[in-house]
Design an enzyme around this catalytic site. Sequence first.
Site, PDB file in Angstrom:
ATOM      1  N   TYR A  28       0.856  -1.189   0.000  1.00  0.00           N
ATOM      2  CA  TYR A  28       0.000   0.000   0.000  1.00  0.00           C
ATOM      3  C   TYR A  28       0.889   1.235   0.000  1.00  0.00           C
ATOM      4  CZ  TYR A  28      -3.179   3.666   1.524  1.00  0.00           C
ATOM      5  OH  TYR A  28      -3.898   4.833   1.601  1.00  0.00           O
ATOM      6  N   GLU A  38      -3.512   7.572  -4.119  1.00  0.00           N
ATOM      7  CA  GLU A  38      -3.465   6.298  -3.394  1.00  0.00           C
ATOM      8  C   GLU A  38      -3.210   5.166  -4.384  1.00  0.00           C
ATOM      9  OE1 GLU A  38      -6.090   4.529   0.141  1.00  0.00           O
ATOM     10  OE2 GLU A  38      -7.154   4.498  -1.777  1.00  0.00           O
TER      11      GLU A  38
END
Length: 392
Positions: free
Chosen positions: A109, A200
């Site tokens: 992530y 993101e």
Amino acid sequence: MKIHEYQAKQIIASYGVKIPQGNVARTLDEVENAFKRLAKKVVVVKAQIHAGGRGKGGGVKLSHSLDELKTNARQILGMQLITPQTGDEGQKVKSLLIEEGLDILKELYFSILIDRSTQLPILLASLEGGMDIEEVADKHPEKIHREFINPAFGLPAFQALRLGFKLGLHKIHPKLPIKAAKFFMGIYQAFDKEDASLIEINPMLITKDYDVLALDCKITLDDNSLFRHQTNSELRDLDEEDSTEIEASKYELSYIKLAGSIGCMVNGAGLAMATMDIIKFHGGNPANFLDVGGGATQERVEAALELICRDKNVACVFINIFGGIVRCDMIAKGIVGALNSLDLTIPIIVRLRGNNASEAKKIIENSKFADRLKMIEDLTEAAKASIMWANR
């Protein structure tokens, strides 16, 4: 402003960030053409909507042949995709991203956003990619690594490299921290140059041949910067936005639809949040967030009231105005003007304090709607009254 995944990937790719090969398709013929152009044995079909959790809702599928791809595309294209971020109504899928399938070694992530406490950009990275980062933060906060960025210097190589070592990428392969650092720096360049408020990458992918790619990408652009980025302005997809919120933006109103029954019209974001909080505290549910702004005009107030009452769930309206820059008498004229043009039967609770509040009270009391507009000065009592009338 949110944009689609394929648009976000095009942006970061222009800054040297590696992305999977892919093509956008809006019809089954385009799906077939995309498959032939990719010439890959395995492809992924991904629904393009402005919401996360698409895989959980059935909007992401792996295909091992053209026939399987067509079947999957037929199921997804046109479906009302429901994810945790769309609500129960879901979002209709009008476009697909057809991408090459990749050999996955590890999913990570990575994101860049503004940290409100320090007012600095912050890098967030975790080895726990491909899942909800909120769950990781809640259960294993130590697995999220952070790096703050000084905007005056940008993201230097040593800092990007340090983040790679924090993640332990050198344990996977000695060259991975360097590759990841280049990846991080490219994403930061896109964040900075495109005036984004969020980028993101979930998941950030490490392939079996130790390459680093953005398997998914979400970008939120700062609306206030779009005058500097005409190309980015053209990326806006109005089909993905609430029609009432789109109309509200034409009047420079900050409006967000919620699921409650008490319509709120307030000036100032802070007071708007406090108004919603006190309604919730006493057992009510706001139907919207609406900030008419400090420089509200009579026309804007009329438009705001009309937009609020367009929601069929609204059973009562709570107008809470503190007059500073905006005058309470002008707000009162807007309310009366709106009632003159709208066929409203729901009760309206009005709290006007501050600049020209006494004049505003006279305007309302002398109007033909005085019996419909309930003036209450105390905030708590006004909130309780709005809940009582909404529950009748």
